[in-house]
Design an enzyme around this catalytic site. Structure first.
Site, PDB file in Angstrom:
ATOM      1  N   ILE A 150      38.864  93.818  95.848  1.00  0.00           N
ATOM      2  CA  ILE A 150      39.464  92.608  96.416  1.00  0.00           C
ATOM      3  C   ILE A 150      40.141  91.919  95.237  1.00  0.00           C
ATOM      4  O   ILE A 150      39.479  91.379  94.357  1.00  0.00           O
ATOM      5  CB  ILE A 150      38.417  91.691  97.061  1.00  0.00           C
ATOM      6  CG1 ILE A 150      37.762  92.393  98.241  1.00  0.00           C
ATOM      7  CG2 ILE A 150      39.067  90.389  97.528  1.00  0.00           C
ATOM      8  CD1 ILE A 150      36.688  91.581  98.934  1.00  0.00           C
ATOM      9  N   PRO A 151      41.475  91.967  95.167  1.00  0.00           N
ATOM     10  CA  PRO A 151      42.177  91.651  93.913  1.00  0.00           C
ATOM     11  C   PRO A 151      42.378  90.167  93.637  1.00  0.00           C
ATOM     12  O   PRO A 151      43.507  89.669  93.584  1.00  0.00           O
ATOM     13  CB  PRO A 151      43.521  92.371  94.104  1.00  0.00           C
ATOM     14  CG  PRO A 151      43.759  92.294  95.576  1.00  0.00           C
ATOM     15  CD  PRO A 151      42.408  92.433  96.221  1.00  0.00           C
ATOM     16  N   CYS A 152      41.281  89.453  93.417  1.00  0.00           N
ATOM     17  CA  CYS A 152      41.405  88.034  93.083  1.00  0.00           C
ATOM     18  C   CYS A 152      42.097  87.835  91.734  1.00  0.00           C
ATOM     19  O   CYS A 152      42.594  86.742  91.443  1.00  0.00           O
ATOM     20  CB  CYS A 152      40.047  87.348  93.102  1.00  0.00           C
ATOM     21  SG  CYS A 152      38.808  88.078  92.027  1.00  0.00           S
ATOM     22  N   HIS A 153      42.151  88.901  90.912  1.00  0.00           N
ATOM     23  CA  HIS A 153      42.845  88.791  89.625  1.00  0.00           C
ATOM     24  C   HIS A 153      44.354  88.629  89.806  1.00  0.00           C
ATOM     25  O   HIS A 153      45.046  88.241  88.858  1.00  0.00           O
ATOM     26  CB  HIS A 153      42.556  90.028  88.764  1.00  0.00           C
ATOM     27  CG  HIS A 153      42.985  91.316  89.386  1.00  0.00           C
ATOM     28  ND1 HIS A 153      42.223  91.985  90.326  1.00  0.00           N
ATOM     29  CD2 HIS A 153      44.104  92.070  89.217  1.00  0.00           C
ATOM     30  CE1 HIS A 153      42.848  93.093  90.707  1.00  0.00           C
ATOM     31  NE2 HIS A 153      43.990  93.168  90.044  1.00  0.00           N
ATOM     32  N   ARG A 154      44.875  88.904  91.005  1.00  0.00           N
ATOM     33  CA  ARG A 154      46.317  88.767  91.254  1.00  0.00           C
ATOM     34  C   ARG A 154      46.724  87.354  91.648  1.00  0.00           C
ATOM     35  O   ARG A 154      47.884  87.106  91.986  1.00  0.00           O
ATOM     36  CB  ARG A 154      46.757  89.758  92.338  1.00  0.00           C
ATOM     37  CG  ARG A 154      46.598  91.209  91.925  1.00  0.00           C
ATOM     38  CD  ARG A 154      46.981  92.175  93.026  1.00  0.00           C
ATOM     39  NE  ARG A 154      46.513  93.519  92.698  1.00  0.00           N
ATOM     40  CZ  ARG A 154      46.272  94.464  93.585  1.00  0.00           C
ATOM     41  NH1 ARG A 154      46.476  94.236  94.877  1.00  0.00           N
ATOM     42  NH2 ARG A 154      45.839  95.653  93.202  1.00  0.00           N
TER      43      ARG A 154
END
Length: 282
Positions: free
Chosen positions: A241-245
């Site tokens: 789940i790409p919360c880094h984006r």
């Protein structure tokens, strides 16, 4: 994933931290190599093996202006992003991700009556602990010490019956780090609002960025940027789940649950891989 990528990450992280602190002065190869106590040749080779691009090219992906440009593009891509969690069709992320929320009882009781398996794995962004139920992956986090990582998992799911083992859900999920096609199932403990935010995160394509304001618009909660930010921070499954984006509207990368340097590493690495794929596409 290539073993040398994992072994190189700690040294690469030092270089990325230095780049993040000094990108305005555009440090050259000799300066970076000196900071890492390596020859220019060895540092260039090590960095390129990990990132797939030179340190100079990677620096471009971390610059403020580049981040702002990506955000502007993201505003138009948000509405056309892949639906139902399909996060990409290229080699980087040929994945289909399905989210299933835990039942109210499972959520309330900290995973009571759930049998949960966990294991440890190496990635190009450092080691992770990953846990799953029979329905899918429920947790993944980067760590420094295995014992502390396991204690954090127990704190997240105090009622679950834990055993150390690897299953097909974990194996499929870890493919995200190699770019191999995968069918990833997630079994998540979250409120309906959190699940909605996490689903929106899955629609941000690799190599692109969003902001908290844009995510709030995407889920039709235009004035809920702060609540969206909290839900992003509560993401229980690192990287997949790409919360880094998600970065600040100003283009500043900002904080990250598993460290801002790791976040910058992910953003730069994904941007580099995405750019290479576009160059190779006829």
């Amino acid at each position: 994933m290539p073993q040398d990528q994992s072994h190189h990450y700690n040294r690469i992280a030092e270089a990325i931290h230095y780049l993040g602190e000094n990108f305005r002065s555009q440090p050259d190869l000799e300066e970076l190599a000196s900071k890492m106590h390596l020859s220019s040749f060895h540092f260039q080779r090590m960095f390129s093996e990990w990132a797939g691009v030179s340190p100079k090219k990677f620096l471009q992906y971390l610059s403020l202006e580049h981040a702002k440009a990506m955000l502007r593009e993201r505003a138009t891509l948000m509405d056309t992003a892949f639906e139902t969690g399909l996060s990409g069709t290229g080699r980087l992320h040929d994945l289909f991700i399905h989210i299933e929320g835990m039942t109210p009882g499972e959520y309330k009781n900290g995973g009571a009556a759930l049998s949960m398996q966990y294991s440890f794995a190496e990635t190009q962004f450092g080691p992770v602990i990953i846990a799953s139920t029979h329905r899918g992956v429920c947790y993944m986090a980067f760590y420094v010490e295995e014992a502390a990582a396991l204690e954090e998992l127990k704190r997240k799911f105090p009622g679950a019956a834990l055993s150390k083992a690897t299953d097909v859900h974990q194996q499929e999920a870890l493919k995200v780090f190699s770019g191999a096609p995968a069918q990833v199932k997630l079994h998540l403990k979250g409120t309906p609002f959190q699940l909605k935010v996490w689903e929106a995160l899955l629609k941000i394509p690799p190599g692109q960025l969003s902001s908290y304001n844009l995510l709030a618009q995407q889920i039709a909660h235009h004035k809920a940027s702060r609540a969206v930010g909290s839900a992003v921070g509560d993401n229980p499954v690192a990287y997949i789940i790409p919360c880094h984006r998600v970065i600040q509207s100003s283009g500043i990368i900002g904080q990250y649950h598993w460290g801002s340097v790791r976040k910058a590493s992910m953003i730069g690495w994904e941007a580099a891989q995405h750019a290479r794929e576009e160059e190779e596409t006829p």
